[in-house]
Design a protein around this motif. Structure first.
Motif, PDB file in Angstrom:
ATOM      1  N   PRO A  85     -23.069 -45.724 -37.675  1.00 21.60           N
ATOM      2  CA  PRO A  85     -24.346 -46.158 -37.958  1.00 21.60           C
ATOM      3  C   PRO A  85     -24.672 -47.234 -37.092  1.00 21.60           C
ATOM      4  N   ARG A  86     -25.875 -47.116 -36.796  1.00 25.65           N
ATOM      5  CA  ARG A  86     -26.669 -48.454 -36.147  1.00 25.65           C
ATOM      6  C   ARG A  86     -27.934 -49.081 -36.872  1.00 25.65           C
ATOM      7  N   TYR A 117     -12.842 -48.881 -39.578  1.00 32.52           N
ATOM      8  CA  TYR A 117     -13.118 -50.488 -39.570  1.00 32.52           C
ATOM      9  C   TYR A 117     -12.221 -51.630 -38.721  1.00 32.52           C
ATOM     10  N   ILE A 118     -10.861 -51.416 -38.868  1.00 33.80           N
ATOM     11  CA  ILE A 118      -9.882 -51.946 -38.224  1.00 33.80           C
ATOM     12  C   ILE A 118     -10.131 -52.081 -36.694  1.00 33.80           C
ATOM     13  N   PHE A 123     -11.581 -54.864 -31.797  1.00 30.48           N
ATOM     14  CA  PHE A 123     -12.098 -54.759 -30.401  1.00 30.48           C
ATOM     15  C   PHE A 123     -13.657 -55.144 -30.641  1.00 30.48           C
ATOM     16  N   MET A 124     -14.052 -55.893 -31.535  1.00 24.87           N
ATOM     17  CA  MET A 124     -15.358 -56.567 -31.491  1.00 24.87           C
ATOM     18  C   MET A 124     -16.510 -55.667 -31.223  1.00 24.87           C
ATOM     19  N   ILE A 125     -16.301 -54.497 -31.869  1.00 23.61           N
ATOM     20  CA  ILE A 125     -17.657 -53.464 -31.726  1.00 23.61           C
ATOM     21  C   ILE A 125     -18.471 -53.799 -32.934  1.00 23.61           C
ATOM     22  N   GLY A 155      -8.187 -56.357 -39.533  1.00 27.86           N
ATOM     23  CA  GLY A 155      -9.138 -56.489 -38.243  1.00 27.86           C
ATOM     24  C   GLY A 155      -9.176 -57.710 -37.764  1.00 27.86           C
ATOM     25  N   ALA A 156      -9.616 -58.738 -38.494  1.00 29.40           N
ATOM     26  CA  ALA A 156      -9.374 -60.284 -37.896  1.00 29.40           C
ATOM     27  C   ALA A 156      -8.030 -60.760 -37.715  1.00 29.40           C
ATOM     28  N   SER A 157      -6.951 -60.390 -38.215  1.00 35.38           N
ATOM     29  CA  SER A 157      -5.797 -60.709 -38.028  1.00 35.38           C
ATOM     30  C   SER A 157      -5.097 -60.138 -36.729  1.00 35.38           C
TER      31      SER A 157
END
Length: 285
Positions: A85-86, A117-118, A123-125, A155-157
């Motif tokens: 979703p955008r 999500y991860i 990858f900063m999507i 994801g941050a880790s």
């Protein structure tokens, strides 16, 4: 009575603590600019070396393969309903389409949700805020909050370790001034680093994307990074997940963080960083 002596003070040698810190940070930044990776993007070349690019591509390949396998395991009827979703409208459609699938195949859905999500966080999507809203809409506040905090931390880790491997040229290339500012702030707060990192996570002072990428570059220990992420993301995650319960009434993502909400987040952040400020004040006095 002895004549008074003239006292001569060499003011050139009187350097304040802040000036010393500034000099040390200038030297650190100069070292960064003299590094091979800095020279690459100074010369306009691609900032990643061949092995760095290969490592990044390998990680992307592993994530992509896992997501593709999950995609193949889904019923054929659900293929056309999968779309990142955008907008809020896209999110409502996705929630309506996947609501029944999440109830019938909860394990598969959660596995696919977490992987997506991860992957996006690593990858900063853009779009993880919509994933957080979806968690609230489908799973409620408690389970949705657990899912969002778990995935955001994971994801941050993952982004932290990826940046430790190949992130230095990217951050130097995209945010050189912001990185110098971050380095200086971290150098001044080494004794209360967890408090400062919690403040950054709770408040929108610096983007979470930048924090994930820059933390290993400025030598923030992973245990500090991890604790600050787990705890610091809870307030914002709670606000987003709770908003997902009333998805039909939400008009825009901007409605999530109005002046009142931002004021509360900054107040929480200020209370967390207060011990560091008071300690610095005592030192200077």
């Amino acid at each position: 009575m002895a004549a008074p002596r003239n006292i001569v003070v060499d003011t050139s040698r009187l350097v304040t603590r802040d000036e010393e810190e500034k000099k040390s940070m200038d030297m650190l930044c100069a070292d960064e600019l003299d590094s091979p990776t800095a020279k690459r993007f100074k010369e306009g070349r691609f900032p990643l070396s061949s092995w760095e690019f290969a490592a990044a591509f390998g990680v992307i390949l592993v994530f992509s393969t896992g997501l593709f396998c999950l995609y193949l395991s889904m019923p054929a009827a659900e293929y056309g309903k999968l779309k990142l979703p955008r907008t809020i409208s896209d999110l409502r459609i996705l929630k309506d389409n996947l609501g029944m699938y999440a109830k019938v195949y909860p394990t598969k859905f959660i596995l696919g949700y977490c992987s997506t999500y991860i992957f996006m966080q690593t990858f900063m999507i853009p779009g993880t805020i919509f994933m957080s809203l979806l968690a609230g809409a489908l799973f409620g506040i408690f389970r949705g909050l657990l899912l969002v905090v778990f995935n955001a931390t994971a994801g941050a880790s993952s982004c932290y370790f990826l940046s430790k491997l190949i992130g230095r040229p990217i951050v130097n290339w995209m945010w050189p001034e912001k990185l110098r500012f971050f380095q200086a702030e971290i150098a001044k707060r080494r004794d209360k680093l967890l408090n400062y990192m919690l403040f950054l996570r709770i408040t929108p002072t610096l983007p979470n994307l930048f924090i994930n990428l820059a933390s290993p570059i400025v030598d923030i220990p992973f245990h500090i990074f991890f604790l600050a992420t787990v705890i610091g993301l809870i307030p914002a995650a709670y606000i987003t997940v709770k908003a997902g319960l009333t998805l039909g009434e939400l008009k825009s993502v901007k409605d999530l963080y109005d002046f009142k909400t931002l004021s509360v987040l900054f107040l929480i952040g200020a209370l967390i960083i207060l011990p560091t400020v008071l300690k610095r004040k005592r030192i200077y006095e």
